[in-house]
Design a protein around this motif. Structure first.
Motif, mmCIF file in Angstrom:
data_model
loop_
_atom_site.group_PDB
_atom_site.id
_atom_site.type_symbol
_atom_site.label_atom_id
_atom_site.label_comp_id
_atom_site.label_asym_id
_atom_site.label_seq_id
_atom_site.Cartn_x
_atom_site.Cartn_y
_atom_site.Cartn_z
ATOM 1 N N SER A 1 -16.912 -32.972 30.044
ATOM 2 C CA SER A 1 -16.101 -33.585 28.978
ATOM 3 C C SER A 1 -16.788 -33.378 27.630
ATOM 4 C CB SER A 1 -15.869 -35.064 29.273
ATOM 5 O OG SER A 1 -16.998 -35.818 28.914
ATOM 6 N N ASP B 1 -16.069 -29.825 26.570
ATOM 7 C CA ASP B 1 -14.675 -29.675 26.113
ATOM 8 C C ASP B 1 -14.493 -30.256 24.718
ATOM 9 O OD1 ASP B 1 -14.150 -28.468 28.443
ATOM 10 O OD2 ASP B 1 -13.116 -30.170 29.401
ATOM 11 N N ILE B 2 -15.110 -31.443 24.513
ATOM 12 C CA ILE B 2 -14.981 -32.089 23.208
ATOM 13 C C ILE B 2 -15.649 -31.239 22.137
ATOM 14 C CG2 ILE B 2 -15.817 -34.065 21.864
ATOM 15 C CD1 ILE B 2 -15.183 -35.757 24.404
ATOM 16 N N SER C 1 -14.104 -29.576 18.681
ATOM 17 C CA SER C 1 -14.715 -29.690 17.357
ATOM 18 C C SER C 1 -14.936 -28.309 16.747
ATOM 19 C CB SER C 1 -16.049 -30.430 17.447
ATOM 20 O OG SER C 1 -15.834 -31.723 17.953
ATOM 21 N N ARG D 1 -23.432 -32.223 23.057
ATOM 22 C CA ARG D 1 -23.278 -33.303 22.069
ATOM 23 C C ARG D 1 -23.898 -32.909 20.730
ATOM 24 N NH1 ARG D 1 -23.837 -38.370 25.994
ATOM 25 N NH2 ARG D 1 -21.686 -38.308 26.712
ATOM 26 N N ARG E 1 -19.046 -31.292 13.626
ATOM 27 C CA ARG E 1 -18.381 -32.384 12.891
ATOM 28 C C ARG E 1 -18.958 -32.521 11.491
ATOM 29 N NH1 ARG E 1 -16.659 -37.545 16.485
ATOM 30 N NH2 ARG E 1 -16.643 -36.524 18.515
#
Lengths: 103, 451
Positions: free
Chosen positions: A44, A47-48, A52, A91, A98
Motif C-alpha cells: 500500500s 502504491d501510494i 504521489s 514512504r 509530496r
C-alpha cells in the motif's frame, strides 16, 4: 510386554505431538499473518508513493531511486524485515514527491 | 438448546479423558513399587529368610587378645578356644598334614565382627575354623553335598573341609569327601519317650536343644496336616546318631515328621522323595555359610527351613493343591492400563483439535467493515469534486482503502486494517481541506452517516 510398552509409547508420543502442535501451530500462523501484514503495508505504501509520483509535476531522481529499490524488494518477496525496509523506502519517496508537489 | 448441549459435551469429555490418562499413568507408576514376586501361588513365607543379628546368632563367646592367641598357637599345632564346636578326625587330618607346618586355630561360632577380625589377625594360623567355617589363606572350604552338610551341621564334623583345605593350600588335588557320620537304631525306651511327647504335644525337644517353641504358623503353611517335630541338640562327634525318622514314620504313618539334629534338619513322611532333597539342598546351599559362622538358635534355623519348604511347595514344582487366591485387581488391570492411557490421549487430542480451529474462523471484526464502507462512500462522493492536488490526495485515499479491503478479505490482523483505514481517513481529511468543504471531513461525514 512389548505390546504394553507400545501402548505407553503411543500415548506419550500422542501427548507430546499434541503439545508441540498446540505451541507451534498458533506460532506459525501468527508468523505467517505478521508477514502478510507487513507486505500488505509495504504494497500500500508503494502504491501510494506511485500516486504521489504521478501527481508530482517535476521529476525527483532520489525519490524515483528509492521507489525503484522498494519495488525491487517487493519483487523479491523477502521476509518481514525486507517488507519493513520496502515500506520505509516507499514512504520516504512519497514524502519527497509530496514536498516537490507542494513547493 | 440441543446444539448448545452437543457443543458443551466434548468440553468436559476431553478434560475427563485427560484426567483418566493421568490416573492411568499414576496408577502404573505407583504399581511399579511392587516387588517382583516369582512365587507361583504367592507363598506366605517371609521373603527375607534369616536376618542379621535379629535371630540371636551372636553367642556370648569371646576370644582372647591377638598376641595371646598367637603365643598359644606358637606353642601348639592346634588351639581350641573355649566354646568352639568344630570336631574332626585327628588321625586323618594329621596324616594329610604329614610333616608340614600347619597350625589350626579353632574359634567358637557366633563371634561378632570385631572378634572375627581378631581371629583373622592371628598371623601364624594356617587354617582358621570359626564356628564350622573353615578358612585358610584366601581360601574357604565349603560343603557341597547333603552328606557333607549333614555331618557338618549335625555333629560339627569338619574333617572333609580340613582335608580339602590342606590339599588346597599345598596345591594338591582335592581328596574325596569322607562321611564319618554313623547311624544307630534308637533304643525302644528312646522311641517310647519321643513318641509319647509327640502324641501329647506334637513336639519333642531333646535335652540341650535351643528351641523354645515351634513356629506354628510357618509350620502350618509349610507342612499342612499336623507336622511332628523332634528337635535334638548338636550330636557328639564320636557317637552314632539315633535314626528317628524311619522309626517314627512307622509309628505315625501319613504324618509329616521333621527331625532336627543341631542345625541339620531332615524331613520324613509323605512326599519326602518329592521335595525333601530339593528343600534341604537349596536351604543349606544358601544358608550354609551363615549357619557355620554364627550360632543360630535351632528355632531360627527351623523357621527358615520351614519357609524354604513353603517356597518349594508354592513354587508349583509339585502337584500339591494350593488354597484359592482371589485375583488381585491391580494385576489384572495392569496390562490394560497403557491402552487405556493411549486411548484417553487419542480422544483428548481429537476433541482438542476442533475448538482450536473454530476459534480462528470466528475472528471477531470490530467495526472495520463499517468504517471501510463509510470511507468508501465518502471517497465516491468526493470524487466528483476533486481536481489537481485534491485529486492526488483522493487517489491516495482510494489506494489505501483498496489495500484495507484486500487486507480485510485476506483476514489479516484487525489493527493492520485499522491502520490502513487511518491512512485513508487522513488522506480524505486532506482532500476535504484542499476542497474547503468541512462537511466532507471524514469524522463529520461518518458521524452524519451513522446518525
Amino acid at each position: 510386554m512389548t505390546l504394553t510398552w507400545l501402548g505407553w509409547l503411543a500415548g506419550v508420543l500422542g501427548l507430546v505431538a499434541a503439545g508441540f502442535g498446540a505451541v507451534l501451530l498458533p506460532r506459525r500462523r501468527a508468523r505467517a499473518g505478521g508477514r502478510a501484514t507487513a507486505w500488505s503495508t509495504a504494497r500500500s505504501a508503494i502504491d501510494i508513493a506511485a500516486v504521489s509520483r504521478d501527481a508530482c509535476p517535476a521529476r525527483v531522481a532520489e525519490a524515483e531511486h528509492l521507489l525503484a529499490r522498494a519495488e525491487s524488494l517487493a519483487a523479491d518477496r523477502g521476509g518481514v524485515a525486507a517488507a519493513h525496509q520496502a515500506t520505509e523506502y516507499a514512504r520516504r519517496a512519497d514524502r519527497l514527491w509530496r514536498q516537490a508537489a507542494d513547493a | 438448546m440441543h446444539e448448545r448441549r452437543a457443543r458443551r459435551r466434548p468440553e468436559w469429555l476431553r478434560w475427563a479423558c485427560l484426567g483418566a490418562a493421568a490416573l492411568a499413568l499414576g496408577v502404573f507408576v505407583v504399581a511399579q513399587r511392587q516387588s517382583i514376586d516369582v512365587s507361583y501361588g504367592r507363598s506366605p513365607s517371609s521373603s527375607d529368610g534369616v536376618q542379621e543379628g535379629s535371630a540371636g546368632e551372636l553367642s556370648d563367646a569371646t576370644v582372647p587378645p591377638v598376641d595371646e592367641m598367637t603365643a598359644m598357637l606358637r606353642a601348639n599345632d592346634v588351639v581350641r578356644l573355649p566354646g568352639s564346636i568344630a570336631r574332626w578326625d585327628t588321625r586323618r587330618v594329621r596324616a594329610a598334614i604329614g610333616g608340614r607346618d600347619v597350625r589350626i586355630l579353632v574359634a567358637p561360632p557366633g563371634l561378632d565382627e570385631a572378634e572375627r577380625d581378631r581371629v583373622r589377625d592371628v598371623d601364624n594360623a594356617t587354617i582358621r575354623v570359626i564356628g564350622l567355617r573353615v578358612t585358610g589363606d584366601v581360601y574357604q572350604a565349603t560343603a557341597d553335598s547333603l552328606p557333607g552338610w549333614r555331618s557338618q551341621f549335625a555333629t560339627g564334623d569338619v574333617t572333609s573341609l580340613l582335608l580339602t583345605m590342606i590339599a588346597g593350600l599345598h596345591d594338591e588335588p582335592s581328596p574325596p569327601d569322607v562321611d564319618l557320620l554313623r547311624w544307630r537304631e534308637p533304643a525302644a525306651a528312646e522311641i517310647g519317650r519321643v513318641a509319647a511327647a509327640l502324641r501329647e504335644r506334637g513336639t519333642y525337644v531333646g535335652e540341650g536343644a535351643t528351641v523354645t517353641r515351634v513356629p506354628a504358623e510357618r509350620a502350618r503353611s509349610a507342612l499342612p496336616g499336623g507336622a511332628l517335630f523332634v528337635v535334638l541338640p548338636q550330636q557328639p562327634f564320636t557317637a552314632a546318631l539315633p535314626r528317628f525318622g524311619p522309626a517314627l514314620t512307622r509309628l505315625f504313618p501319613g504324618r509329616p515328621i521333621v527331625v532336627q539334629y543341631g542345625s541339620w534338619i531332615e524331613y520324613h513322611g509323605p512326599r519326602a522323595a518329592g521335595f525333601a532333597e530339593v528343600a534341604a539342598a537349596s536351604f543349606y546351599a544358601q544358608f550354609g555359610d551363615r549357619l557355620s559362622t554364627y550360632a543360630y538358635p535351632q528355632s531360627a534355623v527351623l523357621g527358615a527351613y520351614l519357609d524354604r519348604v513353603t517356597d518349594v511347595r508354592y513354587a508349583g514344582l509339585f502337584d500339591r493343591p494350593l488354597p484359592y487366591q482371589p485375583p488381585d485387581p491391580l494385576r489384572v488391570a495392569l496390562p490394560a492400563l497403557p491402552w487405556v492411557f493411549a486411548g484417553c490421549v487419542a480422544v483428548f487430542v481429537v476433541l482438542s483439535v476442533r475448538p482450536g480451529r473454530r476459534s480462528s474462523v470466528v475472528a471477531e471484526r470490530r467495526g472495520s467493515p463499517a468504517r471501510l464502507a463509510g470511507l468508501t462512500a465518502l471517497a465516491v462522493e468526493v470524487s466528483a469534486l476533486t481536481d489537481g492536488p485534491s485529486d492526488a490526495a483522493l487517489t491516495r485515499a482510494i489506494t489505501a482503502l483498496t489495500a484495507a479491503r484486500e487486507a480485510l478479505g485476506r483476514r489479516l490482523a484487525e489493527p493492520h486494517v485499522h491502520a490502513l483505514l487511518d491512512q485513508a481517513e487522513a488522506e480524505l481529511a486532506d482532500t476535504a481541506r484542499l476542497l474547503g468543504r468541512k462537511d466532507y471531513r471524514p469524522d463529520v461525514y461518518l458521524r452524519g452517516a451513522l446518525a
